[in-house]
Design an enzyme around this catalytic site. Structure first.
Site, PDB file in Angstrom:
ATOM      1  N   LYS A 119       0.899  -1.238  -0.045  1.00 22.38           N
ATOM      2  CA  LYS A 119      -0.168  -0.050  -0.053  1.00 22.38           C
ATOM      3  C   LYS A 119       0.952   1.372   0.054  1.00 22.38           C
ATOM      4  CE  LYS A 119      -3.727  -2.472   2.195  1.00 22.38           C
ATOM      5  NZ  LYS A 119      -4.839  -2.316   3.431  1.00 22.38           N
ATOM      6  N   TYR A 121     -12.314  -3.945  -3.558  1.00 27.35           N
ATOM      7  CA  TYR A 121     -12.704  -3.865  -2.079  1.00 27.35           C
ATOM      8  C   TYR A 121     -14.063  -4.023  -2.237  1.00 27.35           C
ATOM      9  CZ  TYR A 121      -8.365  -2.796   0.226  1.00 27.35           C
ATOM     10  OH  TYR A 121      -7.148  -2.926   0.813  1.00 27.35           O
ATOM     11  N   PHE A 131     -15.739   2.209   6.418  1.00 30.44           N
ATOM     12  CA  PHE A 131     -14.451   2.533   6.075  1.00 30.44           C
ATOM     13  C   PHE A 131     -14.140   2.406   4.504  1.00 30.44           C
ATOM     14  CE2 PHE A 131     -14.457  -1.764   7.317  1.00 30.44           C
ATOM     15  CZ  PHE A 131     -13.939  -2.390   6.045  1.00 30.44           C
ATOM     16  N   ARG A 186      -1.026 -14.405   4.122  1.00 28.99           N
ATOM     17  CA  ARG A 186      -1.894 -13.499   4.872  1.00 28.99           C
ATOM     18  C   ARG A 186      -1.167 -13.961   6.462  1.00 28.99           C
ATOM     19  NH1 ARG A 186      -6.790 -10.846   4.052  1.00 28.99           N
ATOM     20  NH2 ARG A 186      -7.817 -12.342   5.533  1.00 28.99           N
ATOM     21  N   THR A 221      -5.277  -7.519  10.700  1.00 29.57           N
ATOM     22  CA  THR A 221      -5.552  -6.199  10.010  1.00 29.57           C
ATOM     23  C   THR A 221      -5.107  -5.168  10.631  1.00 29.57           C
ATOM     24  OG1 THR A 221      -7.217  -7.334   8.454  1.00 29.57           O
ATOM     25  CG2 THR A 221      -7.367  -5.053   8.565  1.00 29.57           C
ATOM     26  N   ARG A 249       2.807  -6.527   9.401  1.00 31.14           N
ATOM     27  CA  ARG A 249       2.056  -5.354  10.085  1.00 31.14           C
ATOM     28  C   ARG A 249       2.501  -5.288  11.488  1.00 31.14           C
ATOM     29  NH1 ARG A 249      -3.301  -7.711   7.587  1.00 31.14           N
ATOM     30  NH2 ARG A 249      -3.405  -6.657   5.449  1.00 31.14           N
ATOM     31  N   ASN A 255      -1.633   0.066   6.856  1.00 34.88           N
ATOM     32  CA  ASN A 255      -1.154  -1.589   7.478  1.00 34.88           C
ATOM     33  C   ASN A 255      -0.428  -2.078   6.430  1.00 34.88           C
ATOM     34  OD1 ASN A 255      -3.157  -2.133   5.398  1.00 34.88           O
ATOM     35  ND2 ASN A 255      -4.358  -3.524   7.082  1.00 34.88           N
ATOM     36  N   HIS A 263      -1.788  -5.710   1.642  1.00 38.62           N
ATOM     37  CA  HIS A 263      -3.126  -6.373   1.469  1.00 38.62           C
ATOM     38  C   HIS A 263      -2.655  -7.712   0.897  1.00 38.62           C
ATOM     39  CE1 HIS A 263      -7.090  -7.736   0.094  1.00 38.62           C
ATOM     40  NE2 HIS A 263      -6.385  -8.181  -1.089  1.00 38.62           N
ATOM     41  N   GLU A 282      -8.746 -11.198  -7.515  1.00 37.65           N
ATOM     42  CA  GLU A 282      -8.151  -9.968  -7.421  1.00 37.65           C
ATOM     43  C   GLU A 282      -6.931 -10.274  -8.665  1.00 37.65           C
ATOM     44  OE1 GLU A 282      -6.918 -10.043  -3.415  1.00 37.65           O
ATOM     45  OE2 GLU A 282      -9.085  -9.672  -2.832  1.00 37.65           O
TER      46      GLU A 282
HETATM   47  P1  CMP Z   1      -6.864  -5.048   3.951  1.00 42.63           P
HETATM   48  O1  CMP Z   1      -6.634  -6.227   3.947  1.00 42.63           O
HETATM   49  O2  CMP Z   1      -6.509  -4.379   2.535  1.00 42.63           O
HETATM   50  O3  CMP Z   1      -8.750  -5.025   3.486  1.00 42.63           O
HETATM   51  C1  CMP Z   1      -9.600  -4.038   3.699  1.00 42.63           C
HETATM   52  C2  CMP Z   1      -8.907  -2.769   4.199  1.00 42.63           C
HETATM   53  O4  CMP Z   1      -9.666  -1.618   4.744  1.00 42.63           O
HETATM   54  C3  CMP Z   1      -8.172  -3.127   5.347  1.00 42.63           C
HETATM   55  O5  CMP Z   1      -7.064  -4.021   4.791  1.00 42.63           O
HETATM   56  C4  CMP Z   1      -7.706  -1.960   6.135  1.00 42.63           C
HETATM   57  O6  CMP Z   1      -6.585  -1.331   5.582  1.00 42.63           O
HETATM   58  C5  CMP Z   1      -8.844  -1.096   5.833  1.00 42.63           C
HETATM   59  N1  CMP Z   1      -9.673  -0.823   6.918  1.00 42.63           N
HETATM   60  C6  CMP Z   1      -9.894   0.523   7.432  1.00 42.63           C
HETATM   61  N2  CMP Z   1     -10.849   0.440   8.487  1.00 42.63           N
HETATM   62  C7  CMP Z   1     -11.064  -0.881   8.810  1.00 42.63           C
HETATM   63  C8  CMP Z   1     -11.706  -1.612   9.639  1.00 42.63           C
HETATM   64  N3  CMP Z   1     -12.545  -1.075  10.690  1.00 42.63           N
HETATM   65  N4  CMP Z   1     -11.927  -2.965   9.542  1.00 42.63           N
HETATM   66  C9  CMP Z   1     -11.339  -3.756   8.473  1.00 42.63           C
HETATM   67  N5  CMP Z   1     -10.317  -3.126   7.675  1.00 42.63           N
HETATM   68  C10 CMP Z   1     -10.436  -1.473   7.914  1.00 42.63           C
END
Ligand code: CMP
Length: 145
Positions: A12, A52, A60, A88, A94, A105, A115, A118, A129
């Site tokens: 990211k 997404y 979010f 993962r 996350t 992370r 973070n 992904h 994806e």
């Molecule tokens: P990612 O694994 O890329 O998938 C969705 C992304 O939304 C997640 O990582 C986070 O970076 C972002 N995000 C922001 N707020 C939230 C939340 N409350 N819960 C989950 N993902 C979030």
């Protein structure tokens, strides 16, 4: 029997800005995953919204889409045994507050949005994806694992 599979990883904007692309790629390669696709790009909004799509409507959603489009990302296609689950696991939770030390992370991320990485959640997500971010002809061996 371990199965070879492909997964999609994004570094990211925070990961790119902080100069962590090499560290992230190093970890995956050291673990035995092979790079079958790699590019740096500014992500089109439509691609990120599609990426997404499962989060559409969540509080979010708009923020994470805007964030992913704010600066270049690195897009990786990785291949190896149980790549989806293992990559993962290497990323950690996350929310970096919950991410174990030793995970990407847990070692580097500063917030749930910033973070660093992904990774595709499961087989269906990986297929979707990979198709969204890469042309099969740009991947090593095309679309075949
Ligand atoms: P990612 O694994 O890329 O998938 C969705 C992304 O939304 C997640 O990582 C986070 O970076 C972002 N995000 C922001 N707020 C939230 C939340 N409350 N819960 C989950 N993902 C979030």
């Amino acid at each position: 029997m371990p199965k070879s599979e492909r997964t999609l990883v994004l570094v990211k904007p925070d990961g790119v800005q902080r100069g962590l692309v090499g560290e992230v790629v190093r970890r995956f390669e050291a673990r035995g995953f092979r790079i079958v696709g790699l590019k740096l790009m500014r992500a089109p909004k439509a691609t990120v919204e599609e990426h997404y799509a499962e989060h559409r409507g969540k509080p979010f959603f708009e923020g994470v889409v805007e964030y992913l489009c704010s600066d270049p990302v690195v897009v990786l296609a990785l291949q190896g045994h149980n790549a989806i689950r293992a990559c993962r696991a290497m990323m950690g939770a996350t929310d970096p507050a919950d991410a174990a030390p030793g995970t990407i992370r847990g070692d580097f991320a500063t917030s749930i949005e910033a973070n660093i990485v992904h990774g595709s959640a499961d087989t269906d997500a990986a297929r979707r994806e990979l198709g969204l971010w890469f042309n099969a002809s740009d991947l090593v061996n095309g679309g075949s694992v």
